[in-house]
Design an enzyme around this catalytic site. Structure first.
Site, PDB file in Angstrom:
ATOM      1  N   GLU A 113     -12.276   9.558  -0.816  1.00  0.00           N
ATOM      2  CA  GLU A 113     -13.540   9.460  -0.064  1.00  0.00           C
ATOM      3  C   GLU A 113     -14.696   9.045  -0.978  1.00  0.00           C
ATOM      4  O   GLU A 113     -15.854   9.338  -0.668  1.00  0.00           O
ATOM      5  CB  GLU A 113     -13.884  10.807   0.602  1.00  0.00           C
ATOM      6  CG  GLU A 113     -12.840  11.355   1.546  1.00  0.00           C
ATOM      7  CD  GLU A 113     -12.792  10.657   2.898  1.00  0.00           C
ATOM      8  OE1 GLU A 113     -13.513   9.651   3.070  1.00  0.00           O
ATOM      9  OE2 GLU A 113     -12.014  11.114   3.746  1.00  0.00           O
ATOM     10  N   HIS A 136     -17.341  18.075   1.325  1.00  0.00           N
ATOM     11  CA  HIS A 136     -16.560  17.779   2.538  1.00  0.00           C
ATOM     12  C   HIS A 136     -15.385  18.747   2.618  1.00  0.00           C
ATOM     13  O   HIS A 136     -14.710  18.983   1.619  1.00  0.00           O
ATOM     14  CB  HIS A 136     -16.036  16.340   2.493  1.00  0.00           C
ATOM     15  CG  HIS A 136     -14.908  16.074   3.443  1.00  0.00           C
ATOM     16  ND1 HIS A 136     -15.035  16.194   4.810  1.00  0.00           N
ATOM     17  CD2 HIS A 136     -13.608  15.716   3.239  1.00  0.00           C
ATOM     18  CE1 HIS A 136     -13.885  15.919   5.391  1.00  0.00           C
ATOM     19  NE2 HIS A 136     -12.987  15.634   4.455  1.00  0.00           N
ATOM     20  N   HIS A 138     -12.426  20.758   5.769  1.00  0.00           N
ATOM     21  CA  HIS A 138     -11.848  20.714   7.112  1.00  0.00           C
ATOM     22  C   HIS A 138     -12.098  22.053   7.813  1.00  0.00           C
ATOM     23  O   HIS A 138     -11.144  22.706   8.265  1.00  0.00           O
ATOM     24  CB  HIS A 138     -10.357  20.397   7.020  1.00  0.00           C
ATOM     25  CG  HIS A 138     -10.062  19.074   6.373  1.00  0.00           C
ATOM     26  ND1 HIS A 138      -8.800  18.699   5.976  1.00  0.00           N
ATOM     27  CD2 HIS A 138     -10.878  18.030   6.055  1.00  0.00           C
ATOM     28  CE1 HIS A 138      -8.854  17.476   5.444  1.00  0.00           C
ATOM     29  NE2 HIS A 138     -10.116  17.054   5.471  1.00  0.00           N
ATOM     30  N   GLU A 166     -30.380  32.060  13.917  1.00  0.00           N
ATOM     31  CA  GLU A 166     -30.788  31.476  12.637  1.00  0.00           C
ATOM     32  C   GLU A 166     -30.414  29.996  12.478  1.00  0.00           C
ATOM     33  O   GLU A 166     -30.891  29.342  11.561  1.00  0.00           O
ATOM     34  CB  GLU A 166     -30.138  32.257  11.490  1.00  0.00           C
ATOM     35  CG  GLU A 166     -30.581  33.697  11.422  1.00  0.00           C
ATOM     36  CD  GLU A 166     -31.519  33.970  10.261  1.00  0.00           C
ATOM     37  OE1 GLU A 166     -31.394  33.303   9.230  1.00  0.00           O
ATOM     38  OE2 GLU A 166     -32.387  34.847  10.413  1.00  0.00           O
ATOM     39  N   HIS A 207     -11.427  15.868  12.362  1.00  0.00           N
ATOM     40  CA  HIS A 207     -11.168  15.785  10.919  1.00  0.00           C
ATOM     41  C   HIS A 207     -11.861  16.933  10.181  1.00  0.00           C
ATOM     42  O   HIS A 207     -11.207  17.784   9.604  1.00  0.00           O
ATOM     43  CB  HIS A 207     -11.627  14.415  10.393  1.00  0.00           C
ATOM     44  CG  HIS A 207     -11.361  14.215   8.933  1.00  0.00           C
ATOM     45  ND1 HIS A 207     -11.051  13.008   8.376  1.00  0.00           N
ATOM     46  CD2 HIS A 207     -11.382  15.078   7.889  1.00  0.00           C
ATOM     47  CE1 HIS A 207     -10.849  13.132   7.076  1.00  0.00           C
ATOM     48  NE2 HIS A 207     -11.059  14.393   6.755  1.00  0.00           N
TER      49      HIS A 207
HETATM   50  P1  13P Z   1      -8.704  13.406  -1.231  1.00  0.00           P
HETATM   51  O1  13P Z   1      -7.544  14.286  -1.625  1.00  0.00           O
HETATM   52  O2  13P Z   1      -8.469  11.963  -1.615  1.00  0.00           O
HETATM   53  O3  13P Z   1     -10.013  13.939  -1.762  1.00  0.00           O
HETATM   54  O4  13P Z   1      -8.781  13.403   0.356  1.00  0.00           O
HETATM   55  C1  13P Z   1      -8.897  14.612   1.044  1.00  0.00           C
HETATM   56  C2  13P Z   1      -9.629  14.488   2.324  1.00  0.00           C
HETATM   57  O5  13P Z   1     -10.070  15.502   2.843  1.00  0.00           O
HETATM   58  C3  13P Z   1      -9.825  13.164   2.938  1.00  0.00           C
HETATM   59  O6  13P Z   1     -10.770  13.206   3.973  1.00  0.00           O
HETATM   60 ZN    ZN Z   2     -10.977  15.223   4.842  1.00  0.00          ZN
END
Ligand code: 13P
Ligand code: ZN
Length: 267
Positions: A113, A136, A138, A166, A207
């Site tokens: 990313e 980032h 999940h 909040e 995602h």
């Molecule tokens: P990477 O392992 O390349 O960082 O990818 C993980 C991910 O969450 C892709 O969106």
């Molecule tokens: Zn991801």
């Protein structure tokens, strides 16, 4: 000068990967983090390894010359804190790509990313000189919510603000949401950066989520807050017997805390 693994920001970043894995938000290789080093932090680093240049197209001008701590592609956040040399590295951004200054041993490379991280940093720095971090992951409930909620900035922001009093104080600029997209390419990077022009959090449908901030704690705190709201939404949306937080009540909170909410959301 000290080895890069010993600098505070690298240690904090490694700790955060483990925290996020414990939350269940970074299964297998899921998630990536990057952090812009300050001039003082750069001076601290003892450059022990031969720099390696990697070409990358369309580098944003305002990042050239900056140094980033960034997680490796494929890194398991459960293991990062004990394998920093291979799973976290430092890169210097150049006109035509980047140079690996430290870390990424065993031929590892920065996250897939990387475009999103570079374009997101660039967009936020234009708005906020104190900006430093992109996280980032999940996060589970916010990802769940993208299956049962409309996917637009306005309605998703309003739903999240309505879950916990909040929320509107923590993210008065709301959230941006992108439809499902292929991850890891320049296109999702550009779309994310566009959303970050007027908010600090972007949700990728089906995602995960990313947040920007002035520190690791700041960016992570935004994700925690959004995901908490999403969790309450998911646990209640099909069984509510109260109206939840009204527009009038949100305005009262903003008034008391002197917060200006993003316009067009509370009507
Ligand atoms: P990477 O392992 O390349 O960082 O990818 C993980 C991910 O969450 C892709 O969106
Ligand atoms: Zn991801």
């Amino acid at each position: 000068m000290i080895k890069y693994t010993k600098i505070t920001a690298v240690k904090e970043l490694a700790d955060l990967t483990y925290t996020m894995w414990q939350m269940g938000w970074d299964e297998k290789n899921g998630g990536n983090i990057s952090y812009i080093l300050s001039q003082e932090e750069i001076k601290e680093i003892y450059k022990e390894q031969k720099p390696q240049f990697i070409e990358l197209k369309n580098i944003p001008n305002n990042l050239v010359g900056r140094y980033l701590i960034i997680t490796a592609s494929g890194s398991n956040f459960r293991l990062v804190k004990d394998t920093i040399e291979t799973t976290i590295g430092i890169i210097k951004i150049e006109q035509e790509g980047y140079t690996i200054i430290a870390g990424f041993e065993n031929n590892n490379k920065p996250t897939s990313e990387i475009y999103m991280h570079l374009l997101a940093h660039s967009a936020r720095l234009e708005i906020d000189p104190a900006h430093r971090v992109i996280v980032h992951n999940h996060a589970t409930e916010i990802s769940e919510m993208t299956f049962v909620h409309e996917l637009d900035d306005k309605t998703l922001t309003r739903s999240l603000w309505g879950m916990v009093t909040e929320c509107i104080i923590v993210f008065p600029d709301g959230v941006g949401v992108l439809p499902w997209m292929v991850c890891g390419n320049e296109e999702i990077g550009k779309a994310t950066a566009e959303k970050l022009k007027d908010c600090r959090i972007v949700i990728w449908a089906h995602h995960g989520i990313l947040a920007s901030g002035s520190s690791l704690n700041d960016a992570f705190g935004l994700i925690e807050t959004v995901n908490k709201a999403a969790k309450i939404y998911m646990n209640t949306f099909d069984k509510r017997i109260t109206k939840g937080i009204t527009n009038q009540q949100l305005l009262e909170v903003c008034d008391f805390f002197e917060v200006t909410p993003k316009s067009g959301i509370i009507e």
